[in-house]
Scaffold this active site. Sequence first.
Site, PDB file in Angstrom:
ATOM      1  N   GLY A  90       0.833  -1.211   0.000  1.00 59.22           N
ATOM      2  CA  GLY A  90       0.000   0.000   0.000  1.00 59.22           C
ATOM      3  C   GLY A  90       0.859   1.250   0.000  1.00 59.22           C
ATOM      4  NE  ARG A  93       8.501   6.300  -0.393  1.00 54.99           N
ATOM      5  CZ  ARG A  93       9.726   6.442  -0.802  1.00 54.99           C
ATOM      6  NH1 ARG A  93      10.443   7.438  -0.348  1.00 54.99           N
ATOM      7  NH2 ARG A  93      10.248   5.613  -1.657  1.00 54.99           N
ATOM      8  CG  ASP A 125      10.870   8.170   7.067  1.00 54.40           C
ATOM      9  OD1 ASP A 125      10.360   7.794   5.984  1.00 54.40           O
ATOM     10  OD2 ASP A 125      12.001   8.683   7.138  1.00 54.40           O
ATOM     11  N   GLY A 126       7.403   7.417   6.142  1.00 53.71           N
ATOM     12  CA  GLY A 126       6.425   8.122   5.309  1.00 53.71           C
ATOM     13  C   GLY A 126       7.013   9.280   4.519  1.00 53.71           C
ATOM     14  NE  ARG A 176       3.404   8.307  -8.161  1.00 56.93           N
ATOM     15  CZ  ARG A 176       3.949   7.213  -7.622  1.00 56.93           C
ATOM     16  NH1 ARG A 176       5.162   6.832  -7.965  1.00 56.93           N
ATOM     17  NH2 ARG A 176       3.294   6.499  -6.732  1.00 56.93           N
ATOM     18  CG  ASP A 252       5.154  -3.625  -4.897  1.00 60.90           C
ATOM     19  OD1 ASP A 252       5.786  -4.651  -5.205  1.00 60.90           O
ATOM     20  OD2 ASP A 252       5.687  -2.665  -4.309  1.00 60.90           O
TER      21      ASP A 252
END
Length: 487
Positions: A90, A93, A125-126, A176, A252
């Site tokens: 998933g 970040r 840490d995203g 993006r 993925d």
Amino acid sequence: MNTLESLRFDNVYGGLPGIFHSRHQPELLENQYLIHFNTRVADLLELDPGELSRPDFVSLIGGTSAWPGTDPLAMCYSGHQFGQYVPRLGDGRALLLGQVRTRGNRLWDLQLKGSGRTLYSRQGDGKAVLRSTIREYLCSAAMTGLGIPTTQALALFGSDEHVYREQLETGAMLIRVAPGHLRFGSFEFLFYQNRYDDLKILADFALDHYYPVLKDSREPYLSLFSTIVDLTARLIAQWQSVGFCHGVMNSDNMSIHGITIDYGPFGFMDRYQAGHICNHSDRTGRYAFNRQGPVGLFNLGCLAQAMLPLFDQSPEQAVEKATGELMKYEGIFDDACLKSKRAKLGLHKETDEDGRLYDDLLTVMERDQLDFTNTFRMLCSPGSGRNGMPCSADLTDWLTRYRKRLEIEETNGRDRRRAMERVNPRYVLRNWMAEIAIRKARDEMDYSEIDKLVGLLARPFDEQPDFQVYASPPPDWAARLSVSCSS
Ligand code: AMP
Ligand code: MG
């Protein structure tokens, strides 16, 4: 042209059931500021590019004065990483801000990357660091310039926030833009959770919004899969034609839209090496340059497995149908490669020896350690362009064979040269070029190199006399640049 507020958001993905996503607010970085935006990408969204330099643009993204119409969420998926199934990945970040619908009825996902932790962050840490964010920003523009399907990057942000990787770095963020962010892993997640009803919802979603014409076919789900097989084979053939190595072709990181996604340790080859590995963490060379074609098939196998319940009630029938589609992959890939090989050599007529002729050139290039991009560009004008290039006996022999082969062509030299210059780029995003942009940005807060490269790479096939240095192999200082997964 739209303002940021007048963009028409139609957040169809957010309408899917809760299992598909998790809602989060983006976290701004400490003293986040805009570094660059891409006007060509703003055009796709029908967004006035001037809007991106608005002083409140940054705060509009963060939680303080939320961007009207957006509904940020992290998308859920799983996937096969280096051959192993990982049950939940998933967006760890990234956040899908929302989906913009243009006047021409096109949907564009707007996604933030580097916007903080989500339900799917695991130990991460995203955040994203400046170095890798600049690389993704530049490569999105480079691939677009080359005409290779890719996610795009609208805007790049820097910050004063400290982020730790192997060393202390600063955090950065990217917007993006893509037709969609569904991955092979989006389907795998639902299949391995035994959520077949949700799997059907996802497939219907993909058909409704991205492939509506397929809904009229006899077996829409099979047609959907078949289309993804086709697009994936053609995409990877395009990578091969420009010496692009993705680096992390986990399922993925494979898009159902057939676009290049998730720029990590990617690289355009300098010296040609068939088994070139661009990712330092890829010890076995699973994703080496000459493995990309077969890996595409492996990943499609993962997707086929996940879609089986949609193909037929009988498992045997479903497997047979999926296999039938998978069997087409190699043919589509090989045909697309052969077509690009002929084009790169300027061959209009077709003979059975053309593929061999190309492959033999690669063998010579590898032996002589020749630069991939420049060797093909040199072929466009064999009389003048070889200045300074070493010419071994093997290469001389090959050139003799090539000239002989050209004799059966009916196009004249000038037309051939023109056509070859449209497929053999003068400029690609070499690691050393990205590295200069990164160092200037990091050490001097000088972003001019980013701007220069975005302009240059938008027209990679045109000679740009002021930028000849960018058509060079790596300078000495960059000979051993290494790129890892850390980003
Ligand atoms: P990638 O190798 O970039 O495709 O990432 C694989 C998975 O790790 C994805 O689920 C990402 O969202 C997640 N990920 C990568 N880096 C981070 C990070 N710094 N924080 C949270 N999740 C991350
Ligand atoms: Mg990824």
